[in-house]
Motif scaffolding. Structure first.
Motif, PDB file in Angstrom:
ATOM      1  N   GLN A  62       0.853  -1.172   0.000  1.00 26.44           N
ATOM      2  CA  GLN A  62       0.000   0.000   0.000  1.00 26.44           C
ATOM      3  C   GLN A  62       0.898   1.235   0.000  1.00 26.44           C
ATOM      4  N   ILE A  63       0.668   2.107  -0.960  1.00 19.75           N
ATOM      5  CA  ILE A  63       1.409   3.368  -1.038  1.00 19.75           C
ATOM      6  C   ILE A  63       0.422   4.450  -0.627  1.00 19.75           C
ATOM      7  N   VAL A  64       0.647   4.971   0.574  1.00 19.87           N
ATOM      8  CA  VAL A  64      -0.303   5.890   1.203  1.00 19.87           C
ATOM      9  C   VAL A  64       0.144   7.324   0.956  1.00 19.87           C
ATOM     10  N   LEU A  65      -0.682   8.088   0.265  1.00 24.25           N
ATOM     11  CA  LEU A  65      -0.382   9.503   0.077  1.00 24.25           C
ATOM     12  C   LEU A  65      -0.900  10.272   1.277  1.00 24.25           C
ATOM     13  N   SER A  66      -0.013  11.029   1.901  1.00 28.41           N
ATOM     14  CA  SER A  66      -0.407  11.792   3.074  1.00 28.41           C
ATOM     15  C   SER A  66       0.511  12.991   3.253  1.00 28.41           C
ATOM     16  N   ARG A  67      -0.103  14.098   3.629  1.00 23.50           N
ATOM     17  CA  ARG A  67       0.671  15.286   4.006  1.00 23.50           C
ATOM     18  C   ARG A  67       0.824  15.360   5.523  1.00 23.50           C
ATOM     19  N   SER A  68       0.111  14.485   6.251  1.00 23.35           N
ATOM     20  CA  SER A  68       0.095  14.612   7.708  1.00 23.35           C
ATOM     21  C   SER A  68       0.859  13.522   8.453  1.00 23.35           C
ATOM     22  N   VAL A  69       1.179  12.406   7.806  1.00 25.26           N
ATOM     23  CA  VAL A  69       1.944  11.358   8.488  1.00 25.26           C
ATOM     24  C   VAL A  69       3.159  10.968   7.650  1.00 25.26           C
ATOM     25  N   ASP A  70       4.226  10.575   8.342  1.00 24.31           N
ATOM     26  CA  ASP A  70       5.453  10.158   7.672  1.00 24.31           C
ATOM     27  C   ASP A  70       5.572   8.640   7.573  1.00 24.31           C
ATOM     28  N   SER A  71       4.851   7.942   8.454  1.00 21.83           N
ATOM     29  CA  SER A  71       4.921   6.485   8.439  1.00 21.83           C
ATOM     30  C   SER A  71       3.632   5.924   9.024  1.00 21.83           C
ATOM     31  N   VAL A  72       3.403   4.650   8.740  1.00 22.31           N
ATOM     32  CA  VAL A  72       2.249   3.937   9.282  1.00 22.31           C
ATOM     33  C   VAL A  72       2.754   2.617   9.853  1.00 22.31           C
ATOM     34  N   GLU A  73       1.996   2.054  10.775  1.00 26.73           N
ATOM     35  CA  GLU A  73       2.429   0.843  11.485  1.00 26.73           C
ATOM     36  C   GLU A  73       2.019  -0.438  10.759  1.00 26.73           C
ATOM     37  N   VAL A  74       2.278  -0.483   9.459  1.00 24.32           N
ATOM     38  CA  VAL A  74       1.950  -1.666   8.665  1.00 24.32           C
ATOM     39  C   VAL A  74       3.167  -1.995   7.810  1.00 24.32           C
ATOM     40  N   ASP A  75       3.648  -3.241   7.891  1.00 23.19           N
ATOM     41  CA  ASP A  75       4.883  -3.635   7.195  1.00 23.19           C
ATOM     42  C   ASP A  75       4.824  -3.460   5.683  1.00 23.19           C
ATOM     43  N   THR A  76       3.644  -3.667   5.096  1.00 19.63           N
ATOM     44  CA  THR A  76       3.534  -3.614   3.636  1.00 19.63           C
ATOM     45  C   THR A  76       3.227  -2.201   3.124  1.00 19.63           C
ATOM     46  N   ALA A  77       3.087  -1.243   4.028  1.00 19.52           N
ATOM     47  CA  ALA A  77       2.686   0.117   3.623  1.00 19.52           C
ATOM     48  C   ALA A  77       3.886   1.064   3.560  1.00 19.52           C
ATOM     49  N   HIS A  78       3.833   1.944   2.595  1.00 21.80           N
ATOM     50  CA  HIS A  78       4.848   2.977   2.376  1.00 21.80           C
ATOM     51  C   HIS A  78       4.118   4.305   2.291  1.00 21.80           C
ATOM     52  N   VAL A  79       4.715   5.375   2.820  1.00 23.32           N
ATOM     53  CA  VAL A  79       4.076   6.683   2.774  1.00 23.32           C
ATOM     54  C   VAL A  79       4.778   7.530   1.720  1.00 23.32           C
ATOM     55  N   ALA A  80       3.976   8.217   0.905  1.00 25.31           N
ATOM     56  CA  ALA A  80       4.483   9.113  -0.130  1.00 25.31           C
ATOM     57  C   ALA A  80       3.875  10.492   0.072  1.00 25.31           C
ATOM     58  N   ALA A  81       4.673  11.526  -0.197  1.00 28.44           N
ATOM     59  CA  ALA A  81       4.206  12.894  -0.019  1.00 28.44           C
ATOM     60  C   ALA A  81       3.461  13.420  -1.243  1.00 28.44           C
ATOM     61  N   ASP A  82       3.717  12.812  -2.422  1.00 31.30           N
ATOM     62  CA  ASP A  82       3.069  13.314  -3.636  1.00 31.30           C
ATOM     63  C   ASP A  82       3.014  12.200  -4.685  1.00 31.30           C
ATOM     64  N   ALA A  83       2.417  12.506  -5.837  1.00 34.63           N
ATOM     65  CA  ALA A  83       2.216  11.513  -6.886  1.00 34.63           C
ATOM     66  C   ALA A  83       3.547  10.979  -7.414  1.00 34.63           C
ATOM     67  N   ASP A  84       4.522  11.855  -7.620  1.00 33.82           N
ATOM     68  CA  ASP A  84       5.816  11.407  -8.142  1.00 33.82           C
ATOM     69  C   ASP A  84       6.483  10.417  -7.194  1.00 33.82           C
ATOM     70  N   GLU A  85       6.437  10.708  -5.905  1.00 34.34           N
ATOM     71  CA  GLU A  85       7.034   9.797  -4.926  1.00 34.34           C
ATOM     72  C   GLU A  85       6.285   8.469  -4.890  1.00 34.34           C
ATOM     73  N   ALA A  86       4.956   8.511  -5.021  1.00 36.83           N
ATOM     74  CA  ALA A  86       4.154   7.285  -5.038  1.00 36.83           C
ATOM     75  C   ALA A  86       4.556   6.398  -6.208  1.00 36.83           C
TER      76      ALA A  86
END
Length: 165
Positions: A62-86
């Motif tokens: 899961q690639i989570v787009l968020s401006r408010s969190v830097d990480s999530v507590e799920v091993d398969t999830a990655h946080v992206a700040a914008d579309a290019d990073e996703a």
């Protein structure tokens, strides 16, 4: 380059959600084809949508787009700040395809970039607070439409490849 596919269920009036929920009664056949379609590659989604799916996360990652969190507590999830990073994260995972699965702001953000759309056209109009973004049919070709009870699954492919660049 990873292929981006927008996957959504859309009512006749463009509504896709109401207060974080689907505005129509459950359609098991649509839910099953949706899950099957996104099962084998990463999904790109917003934080609220991600949190609503924590009990049964879709995709291989899961690639989570968020401006408010830097990480999530799920091993398969990655946080992206914008579309290019996703997209960069999807490519770093070795994905050929990544599915954009909402919510509304995420569909809007990615609409100029997606290569394909798999839209479940839910029969009927529903009240809701979230709609699927407008798109110009001249830029797309309907390559398949499959009728089901209560919805039609439409497969669209962008014909003007430069439009998303």
């Amino acid at each position: 380059m990873v292929e981006l596919e927008s996957v959504a269920a859309v009512a006749d009036n463009g509504v896709i959600g109401d207060n974080g929920e689907l505005p129509w009664p459950s359609i098991p056949k649509d839910k099953q084809q949706y899950r099957d379609r996104i099962a084998n590659h990463p999904v790109i989604l917003g934080r609220t949508t991600f949190e609503s799916m924590l009990d049964d996360l879709p995709g291989t990652a899961q690639i989570v787009l968020s401006r408010s969190v830097d990480s999530v507590e799920v091993d398969t999830a990655h946080v992206a700040a914008d579309a290019d990073e996703a997209v960069a994260i999807a490519e770093s995972l070795g994905a050929d395809t990544a599915s954009v699965i909402g919510g509304g702001a995420i569909y809007e953000l990615f609409q100029p970039h997606v290569d394909r759309m798999a839209l479940s056209r839910v029969h009927g109009e529903y009240e809701g607070d979230t709609t699927y973004p407008h798109w110009d049919e001249a830029d797309w070709e309907l390559v398949e439409a499959t009728e089901y009870d209560r919805f039609t699954l439409e497969e669209w492919v962008r014909v003007d490849r430069d439009a998303g660049e």
